[in-house]
Design a protein around this motif. Structure first.
Motif, PDB file in Angstrom:
ATOM      1  N   GLY A  44       0.804  -1.236   0.062  1.00  0.00           N
ATOM      2  CA  GLY A  44       0.050  -0.024   0.038  1.00  0.00           C
ATOM      3  C   GLY A  44       0.928   1.224  -0.013  1.00  0.00           C
ATOM      4  N   GLU A  45       0.371   2.180  -0.755  1.00  0.00           N
ATOM      5  CA  GLU A  45       1.243   3.482  -0.876  1.00  0.00           C
ATOM      6  C   GLU A  45       0.813   4.505   0.360  1.00  0.00           C
ATOM      7  OE1 GLU A  45       1.902   7.494  -3.712  1.00  0.00           O
ATOM      8  OE2 GLU A  45       0.210   6.133  -4.247  1.00  0.00           O
ATOM      9  N   GLU A  46      -0.331   4.446   1.109  1.00  0.00           N
ATOM     10  CA  GLU A  46      -0.845   5.195   2.039  1.00  0.00           C
ATOM     11  C   GLU A  46      -1.104   4.297   3.181  1.00  0.00           C
ATOM     12  OE1 GLU A  46      -3.798   8.095   0.990  1.00  0.00           O
ATOM     13  OE2 GLU A  46      -2.743   8.556  -0.702  1.00  0.00           O
ATOM     14  N   ASP A  47      -1.725   3.168   2.969  1.00  0.00           N
ATOM     15  CA  ASP A  47      -1.768   2.334   4.047  1.00  0.00           C
ATOM     16  C   ASP A  47      -0.725   1.454   4.126  1.00  0.00           C
ATOM     17  OD1 ASP A  47      -2.913   0.458   5.952  1.00  0.00           O
ATOM     18  OD2 ASP A  47      -4.876   0.209   4.953  1.00  0.00           O
ATOM     19  N   GLN A  48       0.065   1.481   5.296  1.00  0.00           N
ATOM     20  CA  GLN A  48       1.170   0.715   5.673  1.00  0.00           C
ATOM     21  C   GLN A  48       0.783  -0.741   5.784  1.00  0.00           C
ATOM     22  OE1 GLN A  48       4.682   1.511   4.782  1.00  0.00           O
ATOM     23  NE2 GLN A  48       3.348   2.893   3.633  1.00  0.00           N
ATOM     24  N   SER A  49      -0.477  -1.092   6.220  1.00  0.00           N
ATOM     25  CA  SER A  49      -0.814  -2.442   6.297  1.00  0.00           C
ATOM     26  C   SER A  49      -1.330  -3.287   5.184  1.00  0.00           C
ATOM     27  CB  SER A  49      -1.850  -2.363   7.708  1.00  0.00           C
ATOM     28  OG  SER A  49      -3.144  -1.919   6.865  1.00  0.00           O
ATOM     29  N   VAL A  50      -1.227  -2.675   4.118  1.00  0.00           N
ATOM     30  CA  VAL A  50      -1.852  -3.572   2.822  1.00  0.00           C
ATOM     31  C   VAL A  50      -0.535  -3.979   2.185  1.00  0.00           C
ATOM     32  CG1 VAL A  50      -3.044  -3.418   0.944  1.00  0.00           C
ATOM     33  CG2 VAL A  50      -3.821  -2.198   2.932  1.00  0.00           C
ATOM     34  N   TYR A  51      -0.920  -5.255   1.797  1.00  0.00           N
ATOM     35  CA  TYR A  51       0.069  -6.173   0.752  1.00  0.00           C
ATOM     36  C   TYR A  51      -0.597  -7.027  -0.115  1.00  0.00           C
ATOM     37  CZ  TYR A  51       3.862  -8.911  -0.991  1.00  0.00           C
ATOM     38  OH  TYR A  51       4.589  -9.625  -1.796  1.00  0.00           O
ATOM     39  N   PHE A  52      -0.439  -7.027  -1.358  1.00  0.00           N
ATOM     40  CA  PHE A  52      -1.010  -7.806  -2.361  1.00  0.00           C
ATOM     41  C   PHE A  52      -0.016  -8.472  -2.924  1.00  0.00           C
ATOM     42  CE2 PHE A  52      -3.667  -4.095  -2.161  1.00  0.00           C
ATOM     43  CZ  PHE A  52      -5.096  -4.825  -2.002  1.00  0.00           C
ATOM     44  N   TRP A  53      -0.275  -9.781  -3.622  1.00  0.00           N
ATOM     45  CA  TRP A  53       0.321 -10.492  -4.614  1.00  0.00           C
ATOM     46  C   TRP A  53      -0.459 -11.284  -5.166  1.00  0.00           C
ATOM     47  CZ3 TRP A  53       3.902 -15.242  -3.678  1.00  0.00           C
ATOM     48  CH2 TRP A  53       3.237 -16.229  -2.770  1.00  0.00           C
ATOM     49  N   ILE A  54       0.153 -11.731  -6.643  1.00  0.00           N
ATOM     50  CA  ILE A  54      -0.641 -12.412  -7.523  1.00  0.00           C
ATOM     51  C   ILE A  54       0.055 -13.497  -7.985  1.00  0.00           C
ATOM     52  CG2 ILE A  54      -1.725 -12.229  -9.854  1.00  0.00           C
ATOM     53  CD1 ILE A  54      -1.785  -9.049  -9.591  1.00  0.00           C
ATOM     54  N   ARG A  55      -0.606 -14.456  -8.034  1.00  0.00           N
ATOM     55  CA  ARG A  55       0.007 -15.861  -8.547  1.00  0.00           C
ATOM     56  C   ARG A  55      -0.891 -16.273  -9.733  1.00  0.00           C
ATOM     57  NH1 ARG A  55       1.164 -19.307  -3.151  1.00  0.00           N
ATOM     58  NH2 ARG A  55      -1.017 -18.968  -2.773  1.00  0.00           N
ATOM     59  N   ARG A  56      -0.240 -17.177 -10.578  1.00  0.00           N
ATOM     60  CA  ARG A  56      -1.007 -17.656 -11.836  1.00  0.00           C
ATOM     61  C   ARG A  56      -0.916 -19.085 -11.901  1.00  0.00           C
ATOM     62  NH1 ARG A  56      -0.366 -19.392 -17.223  1.00  0.00           N
ATOM     63  NH2 ARG A  56      -1.818 -18.263 -18.770  1.00  0.00           N
ATOM     64  N   PHE A  57      -2.170 -19.808 -12.044  1.00  0.00           N
ATOM     65  CA  PHE A  57      -2.121 -21.163 -12.345  1.00  0.00           C
ATOM     66  C   PHE A  57      -2.856 -21.535 -13.580  1.00  0.00           C
ATOM     67  CE2 PHE A  57      -2.419 -20.229  -7.666  1.00  0.00           C
ATOM     68  CZ  PHE A  57      -1.605 -20.855  -7.386  1.00  0.00           C
ATOM     69  N   GLU A  58      -2.601 -22.673 -14.197  1.00  0.00           N
ATOM     70  CA  GLU A  58      -3.210 -23.145 -15.477  1.00  0.00           C
ATOM     71  C   GLU A  58      -4.403 -23.429 -15.259  1.00  0.00           C
ATOM     72  OE1 GLU A  58      -1.923 -22.369 -18.504  1.00  0.00           O
ATOM     73  OE2 GLU A  58      -0.412 -21.554 -17.616  1.00  0.00           O
ATOM     74  N   ASN A  59      -4.776 -24.124 -14.176  1.00  0.00           N
ATOM     75  CA  ASN A  59      -5.937 -24.880 -13.751  1.00  0.00           C
ATOM     76  C   ASN A  59      -6.037 -25.250 -12.459  1.00  0.00           C
ATOM     77  OD1 ASN A  59      -4.776 -27.450 -13.686  1.00  0.00           O
ATOM     78  ND2 ASN A  59      -4.643 -27.261 -15.974  1.00  0.00           N
ATOM     79  N   GLU A  60      -6.984 -25.802 -11.914  1.00  0.00           N
ATOM     80  CA  GLU A  60      -7.401 -26.167 -10.422  1.00  0.00           C
ATOM     81  C   GLU A  60      -6.475 -27.279 -10.197  1.00  0.00           C
ATOM     82  OE1 GLU A  60      -8.602 -26.091  -6.479  1.00  0.00           O
ATOM     83  OE2 GLU A  60      -8.690 -24.653  -8.049  1.00  0.00           O
ATOM     84  N   THR A  61      -6.478 -28.401 -11.189  1.00  0.00           N
ATOM     85  CA  THR A  61      -5.526 -29.415 -10.832  1.00  0.00           C
ATOM     86  C   THR A  61      -3.985 -28.912 -10.457  1.00  0.00           C
ATOM     87  OG1 THR A  61      -6.726 -30.780 -12.319  1.00  0.00           O
ATOM     88  CG2 THR A  61      -4.560 -31.510 -11.629  1.00  0.00           C
ATOM     89  N   GLU A  62      -3.667 -28.077 -11.050  1.00  0.00           N
ATOM     90  CA  GLU A  62      -1.979 -27.540 -10.921  1.00  0.00           C
ATOM     91  C   GLU A  62      -2.087 -26.664  -9.778  1.00  0.00           C
ATOM     92  OE1 GLU A  62       1.083 -25.054 -13.273  1.00  0.00           O
ATOM     93  OE2 GLU A  62      -0.697 -23.978 -12.802  1.00  0.00           O
ATOM     94  N   ARG A  63      -3.092 -25.959  -9.663  1.00  0.00           N
ATOM     95  CA  ARG A  63      -2.985 -25.274  -8.192  1.00  0.00           C
ATOM     96  C   ARG A  63      -3.034 -26.315  -6.905  1.00  0.00           C
ATOM     97  NH1 ARG A  63      -5.557 -24.268  -3.780  1.00  0.00           N
ATOM     98  NH2 ARG A  63      -7.435 -25.564  -4.519  1.00  0.00           N
ATOM     99  N   GLU A  64      -3.731 -27.221  -6.915  1.00  0.00           N
ATOM    100  CA  GLU A  64      -3.841 -28.260  -5.834  1.00  0.00           C
ATOM    101  C   GLU A  64      -2.557 -28.788  -5.772  1.00  0.00           C
ATOM    102  OE1 GLU A  64      -7.019 -31.012  -6.690  1.00  0.00           O
ATOM    103  OE2 GLU A  64      -8.627 -29.649  -6.120  1.00  0.00           O
TER     104      GLU A  64
END
Length: 107
Positions: A44-64
């Motif tokens: 977060g730029e202003e809110d110092q408590s916020v953090y995000f990240w993004i992950r990519r999966f091909e499908n649900e089987t791969e995610r599991e």
């Protein structure tokens, strides 16, 4: 169909720098080593408590499969998870699965 996982965390007060060190120095590299595909991370730029990240999966089987490799590993359970608990409020964690409607820049 491929999908993205958008994860939002609430970092404990005064712990953002330690959290970033853990994410960038240990968690993201371990994610890659176990086969996950982190796409981006943000604070977060202003809110110092916020953090995000993004992950990519091909499908649900791969995610599991990748979740099992990561979250069921001794390294996660014994090394990383205890550190995570010291730095973020796990109860405030939010996870959204999203499908991309367009992967190229919008003109």
């Amino acid at each position: 169909m491929a999908f993205f996982e958008l994860r939002q965390y609430q970092v404990k007060p005064g712990k953002m720098e330690a959290w970033l060190d853990l994410m960038e120095g240990e968690i993201i590299p371990y994610s890659v080593a176990t086969g996950m595909m982190p796409i981006a991370s943000f604070r977060g730029e202003e809110d110092q408590s916020v953090y995000f990240w993004i992950r990519r999966f091909e499908n649900e089987t791969e995610r599991e499969k990748l979740y099992a490799a990561f979250y069921e590993s001794d390294h996660w359970k014994q090394v990383l998870a205890p550190k995570v608990g010291e730095l973020i409020n796990r109860e405030a964690r939010q996870v959204q699965r999203v499908l991309a409607t367009r992967l190229s820049p919008i003109q």
